[in-house]
Design a protein around this motif. Structure first.
Motif, PDB file in Angstrom:
ATOM      1  N   ARG A   1      -2.409  -0.040  -4.771  1.00  0.00           N
ATOM      2  CA  ARG A   1      -2.445  -1.063  -5.820  1.00  0.00           C
ATOM      3  C   ARG A   1      -2.542  -0.412  -7.200  1.00  0.00           C
ATOM      4  O   ARG A   1      -1.818  -0.780  -8.135  1.00  0.00           O
ATOM      5  CB  ARG A   1      -3.644  -1.991  -5.589  1.00  0.00           C
ATOM      6  CG  ARG A   1      -3.984  -2.919  -6.744  1.00  0.00           C
ATOM      7  CD  ARG A   1      -2.863  -3.865  -7.089  1.00  0.00           C
ATOM      8  NE  ARG A   1      -3.248  -4.800  -8.133  1.00  0.00           N
ATOM      9  CZ  ARG A   1      -2.381  -5.511  -8.853  1.00  0.00           C
ATOM     10  NH1 ARG A   1      -1.071  -5.389  -8.624  1.00  0.00           N
ATOM     11  NH2 ARG A   1      -2.803  -6.341  -9.779  1.00  0.00           N
TER      12      ARG A   1
ATOM     13  N   SER B   1       0.658   1.258  -8.159  1.00  0.00           N
ATOM     14  CA  SER B   1       1.659   0.272  -8.568  1.00  0.00           C
ATOM     15  C   SER B   1       1.466  -0.120 -10.028  1.00  0.00           C
ATOM     16  O   SER B   1       2.439  -0.223 -10.798  1.00  0.00           O
ATOM     17  CB  SER B   1       1.569  -0.965  -7.669  1.00  0.00           C
ATOM     18  OG  SER B   1       2.460  -1.975  -8.097  1.00  0.00           O
TER      19      SER B   1
ATOM     20  N   SER C   1      -5.590   4.132  -4.984  1.00  0.00           N
ATOM     21  CA  SER C   1      -5.016   3.215  -4.011  1.00  0.00           C
ATOM     22  C   SER C   1      -3.569   2.884  -4.352  1.00  0.00           C
ATOM     23  O   SER C   1      -3.091   3.122  -5.471  1.00  0.00           O
ATOM     24  CB  SER C   1      -5.829   1.923  -3.973  1.00  0.00           C
ATOM     25  OG  SER C   1      -5.660   1.201  -5.187  1.00  0.00           O
TER      26      SER C   1
END
Length: 385
Positions: free
Chosen positions: A343, A346, A341
């Motif tokens: 997220r 990141s 994902s």
């Protein structure tokens, strides 16, 4: 890796083939080398993937010591995969080649004697770099004796401790100014089982972390187990005792099979806990050599049973919860197309230096000997090819 106390420990398996392991780097081979054009072609293909887009390149942290270097591959004639590649043909040759030409981490331990370790490292580096100063060399140091289940029964003697330090010093001298990513003491959580809760093994690892980290271009990552093995608090305790104050960071999942996403979340928690303990800026690397179809230790024990070290390989590309290779080695940890994902990407960009093939699923028990059937199985079922 967590073998039962009744299993033959992986360190024993390795030492059984000590002489062959020394020949792997130290003794020149009479075998004709792989054609230079073949190596060049595969290396160019790897570089093309690594530099696929400007966007992917910018995902690497500017401070990442593993970024913007060529990740070198050892092609010595006695390397397990390269030896199989050279002596095969047809489909087997093609499949083994998909593994052999990937940048992989070579393990060094007591099977290389103190007398030979400097020569072995010199020759290994020369083979990987071909004299270039912009090539990254990957090595794992597995030198504490006794280790794994044997570490639960006795501590290193004074002579073994002295031998360890001498070996480390010679290894470091051989590295010199080479760009190196070094994973220190895979399966480090075995330190929790040593007699009398002694700090001797961790003190030795800390010594090595200090010596290697003092080198100009060596990035040290201390093994911290895996998300399904070492909870955050235990991992932090382990890392503090093993010299995280000297190291670039830590390594995860070296001998387990958990998902890269799970390790990113786990590593992020460790980074934040280390920061709270006074060790800021630490980052980590993740083994992806065995995580193409991930599973945890508890899942395997419940659903399959024993022999986690030599967990079953995938039978086909649609099977789940089995051993096959995962994300190819790269510092582009948040690149487009990776199966995670936004997220998770990141977090990887913030805290992960690289995905590395630290594990060796083509070896029986991830240790020795080479197992052609396992190698072909993980090559055939590779979800990233």
């Amino acid at each position: 890796m967590r073998p039962s106390r009744t299993e033959f420990p992986r360190s024993c398996l390795i030492l059984v083939l000590a002489a062959l392991a020394v020949l792997a780097v130290v003794v020149p081979s009479g075998t004709a080398p792989v054609a230079h054009a073949q190596i060049t072609a595969h290396a160019q293909q790897t570089r093309t993937v690594q530099s696929r887009s400007t966007q992917a390149r910018t995902t690497a942290s500017a401070a990442n010591p593993l970024a913007n270097l060529r990740w070198g591959t050892y092609s010595g004639s006695h390397d397990e995969l390269f030896n199989a590649y050279r002596h095969s043909s047809g489909t087997t040759h093609r499949l083994v080649g998909t593994l052999a030409f990937k940048p992989r981490m070579r393990w060094f331990g007591a099977w290389y004697s103190n007398k030979w370790i400097s020569t072995a490292v010199h020759r290994y580096i020369r083979n990987v770099t071909h004299g270039r100063s912009d090539v990254l060399v990957q090595m794992a140091v597995f030198r504490v004796v006794p280790w794994e289940t044997r570490a639960c029964d006795r501590l290193p003697t004074t002579a073994e401790q002295n031998s360890y330090k001498q070996w480390i010093n010679r290894f470091a001298s051989a590295i010199g100014r080479t760009h190196v990513a070094l994973v220190l003491q895979p399966d480090l959580p075995f330190a929790f089982c040593v007699p009398h809760h002694s700090r001797i093994p961790l003190n030795l690892v800390s010594y090595a972390a200090r010596v290697f980290s003092a080198l100009a271009h060596t990035s040290v990552y201390i093994d911290a187990g895996a998300a399904d093995w070492s909870p955050v608090d235990r991992a932090v305790t382990l890392l503090k005792g093993a010299g995280i104050r000297y190291a670039r960071g830590f390594a995860l999942d070296a001998t387990h099979y958990d998902s890269t996403t799970a390790e990113i979340y786990h590593g992020t928690k460790i980074v934040r806990a280390l920061r709270a303990a006074g060790y800021p800026t630490r980052r980590f690397v993740i083994n992806t050599a065995t995580t193409g179809r991930p599973f945890t230790h508890p899942w395997y024990v419940h659903h399959v049973g024993s022999n986690f070290n030599n967990a079953r390989t995938c039978a086909n590309r649609s099977e789940r919860h089995c051993v096959t290779v995962g994300i190819p080695p790269t510092w582009h940890v948040a690149a487009p197309g990776l199966p995670m994902s936004a997220r998770v990407k990141s977090l990887a960009h913030k805290f992960v230096d690289g995905y590395m093939w630290i594990g060796r699923p083509w070896l029986r028990n991830q240790a020795s000997p080479f197992d052609m059937q396992r190698a072909l199985a993980v090559a055939r079922t590779n979800p990233f090819r």
